[in-house]
Design an enzyme around this catalytic site. Structure first.
Site, PDB file in Angstrom:
ATOM      1  N   LYS A  27       0.843  -1.207   0.000  1.00  0.00           N
ATOM      2  CA  LYS A  27       0.000   0.000   0.000  1.00  0.00           C
ATOM      3  C   LYS A  27       0.871   1.248   0.000  1.00  0.00           C
ATOM      4  O   LYS A  27       1.828   1.333   0.748  1.00  0.00           O
ATOM      5  CB  LYS A  27      -0.858  -0.038   1.275  1.00  0.00           C
ATOM      6  CG  LYS A  27      -1.605   1.213   1.630  1.00  0.00           C
ATOM      7  CD  LYS A  27      -2.385   1.029   2.926  1.00  0.00           C
ATOM      8  CE  LYS A  27      -1.547   1.381   4.150  1.00  0.00           C
ATOM      9  NZ  LYS A  27      -2.308   1.288   5.414  1.00  0.00           N
ATOM     10  N   THR A  61      -7.723   1.086   4.437  1.00  0.00           N
ATOM     11  CA  THR A  61      -6.758   0.007   4.197  1.00  0.00           C
ATOM     12  C   THR A  61      -7.479  -1.316   3.978  1.00  0.00           C
ATOM     13  O   THR A  61      -7.231  -2.027   2.991  1.00  0.00           O
ATOM     14  CB  THR A  61      -5.800  -0.104   5.410  1.00  0.00           C
ATOM     15  OG1 THR A  61      -5.167   1.160   5.603  1.00  0.00           O
ATOM     16  CG2 THR A  61      -4.758  -1.194   5.207  1.00  0.00           C
TER      17      THR A  61
HETATM   18  C1  R5P Z   1      -1.145   1.308   9.123  1.00  0.00           C
HETATM   19  O1  R5P Z   1       0.069   1.354   9.170  1.00  0.00           O
HETATM   20  C2  R5P Z   1      -1.964   0.559  10.128  1.00  0.00           C
HETATM   21  O2  R5P Z   1      -1.430  -0.704  10.407  1.00  0.00           O
HETATM   22  C3  R5P Z   1      -3.391   0.436   9.653  1.00  0.00           C
HETATM   23  O3  R5P Z   1      -3.407  -0.320   8.453  1.00  0.00           O
HETATM   24  C4  R5P Z   1      -3.977   1.794   9.398  1.00  0.00           C
HETATM   25  O4  R5P Z   1      -3.749   2.635  10.495  1.00  0.00           O
HETATM   26  C5  R5P Z   1      -5.464   1.681   9.159  1.00  0.00           C
HETATM   27  O5  R5P Z   1      -5.948   2.950   8.876  1.00  0.00           O
HETATM   28  P1  R5P Z   1      -7.213   3.143   7.929  1.00  0.00           P
HETATM   29  O6  R5P Z   1      -8.291   2.260   8.478  1.00  0.00           O
HETATM   30  O7  R5P Z   1      -7.533   4.612   8.056  1.00  0.00           O
HETATM   31  O8  R5P Z   1      -6.790   2.777   6.544  1.00  0.00           O
END
Ligand code: R5P
Length: 340
Positions: free
Chosen positions: A213, A249
């Site tokens: 990502k 994510t």
């Molecule tokens: C990112 O480094 C974390 O592990 C999570 O994937 C992230 O904080 C999730 O954030 P969101 O739900 O806003 O994509």
């Protein structure tokens, strides 16, 4: 002395519901230890001032005690209280406990606030380090949390020690007792989660894939691109992450995995913050058949109601794990087996 002194649990306002669960689990532990003096659960009150300032007042004598102060800075049950309000309530509780002559003060924060900024990219603060400093300056000498976003944060503490618990084993036990794990692939939703996904895949005994990502940090919660490394065609998928904030994510990963031919998708996150309209986004994704279930933990305390409103949500309690760690620390017993 075989213990650190009389164990006292103390909750700040937003930590009370989680502390109640810790207390229930501690009672069970003490039931099996009839020779030990029982712990106590003491009261604190939060005093707000008209200008928005806040302080915590401890209602009972705590002189000479081994105190564990519980606070959940992100409190979905009280959305009008900000993380910053709850942090200030915590700092003043720690300071009050030290000034009341507690022998030792441990802070129990099921989610470590501001943990996502543990390094800097531009002219900005390293907020996780600031929080570590503020906690130490308030007087705490031990902090207990779970699945801290970056393990390097442990190194930000100089006077206090950090115990970082993990929810993965509890989630694995819960999941394997309810769902089929044959034909499953564990997927890391981003490269930062690869270690966690590897742990899941090893313990489930299944293959691993990784979503790569890239974020656009100039826009809050915006993900630029995602690509898949690994094969999920005709396989069920388990995605384990530490945090769900906006849900971007997980939802992007699910779309990518479905395009790549994944069958049923199962989600798990230790800290289901569900910022803003994230619950509605997951609800839509569920209606569209993108996933079967999302397992969260009560490290972000949502109460019973959430799972009633959103049938795709299942909760695993991490309170018994916190209780056991608190008990072992107080009794000067090893905690390493509980931290894996
Ligand atoms: C990112 O480094 C974390 O592990 C999570 O994937 C992230 O904080 C999730 O954030 P969101 O739900 O806003 O994509």
């Amino acid at each position: 002395m075989s213990s650190r002194g009389h164990l006292t649990l103390l909750a700040c306002e937003s930590g009370r519901a989680f502390a109640d669960r810790i207390a229930a689990a501690l009672r069970q532990i003490y039931n099996n230890e009839p020779n030990l003096e029982p712990f106590t659960f003491k009261r604190s009150t939060e005093v707000p001032f008209p200008n928005g300032e806040i302080k915590t007042v401890i209602e009972e004598n705590i002189r000479g005690e081994d105190i564990y102060i519980v606070q959940c800075c992100d409190d979905p049950l009280a959305p009008d209280r900000s993380v910053n309000d709850n942090l200030m309530a915590l700092f003043t509780a720690i300071d009050a406990a030290c000034r009341s002559d507690a022998d030792s003060v441990t802070t129990v924060v099921p989610h470590f606030p501001y943990a996502r900024q543990e390094r800097k990219k531009a002219r900005e603060s390293i907020t996780a380090q600031l929080i570590a400093r503020f906690l130490e300056d308030s007087g705490t000498r031990k902090v207990i949390t779970i699945d801290i976003h970056a393990e390097a944060i442990e190194g930000f503490f100089h006077q206090a020690t950090l115990e970082n618990l993990h929810a993965a084993r509890l989630i694995i036990d819960y999941f394997s007792s309810r769902y089929r794990i044959d034909n499953m692939v564990c997927v890391a939703p981003d490269v930062g989660s690869a270690d966690r996904a590897r742990f899941y895949s090893k313990n489930f005994g299944c293959d691993l894939a990784i979503c790569d990502k890239a974020r656009d940090y100039s826009k809050i919660g915006k993900i630029e691109t995602m690509r898949l490394v690994g094969d999920v065609r005709d396989r069920d998928v388990f995605i384990g992450d530490d945090i769900i904030a906006t849900g971007g994510t997980m939802i992007n990963a699910m779309r990518l995995l479905k395009e790549a031919g994944a069958r049923d998708i199962y989600l798990a996150a230790t800290l289901p913050f569900f910022s803003g309209n994230a619950p509605e986004k997951f609800d839509r994704a569920y209606q569209q058949g993108l996933f079967r279930t999302l397992i969260g933990t009560d490290a972000v305390f949502r109460g019973e109601q959430f799972a009633r409103v959103y049938p795709w949500y299942e909760e695993v309690s991490v309170a018994p794990l916190f209780a056991q760690v608190i008990f072992n620390i107080n009794q000067k017993r090893s905690v390493s087996a509980l931290l894996k």
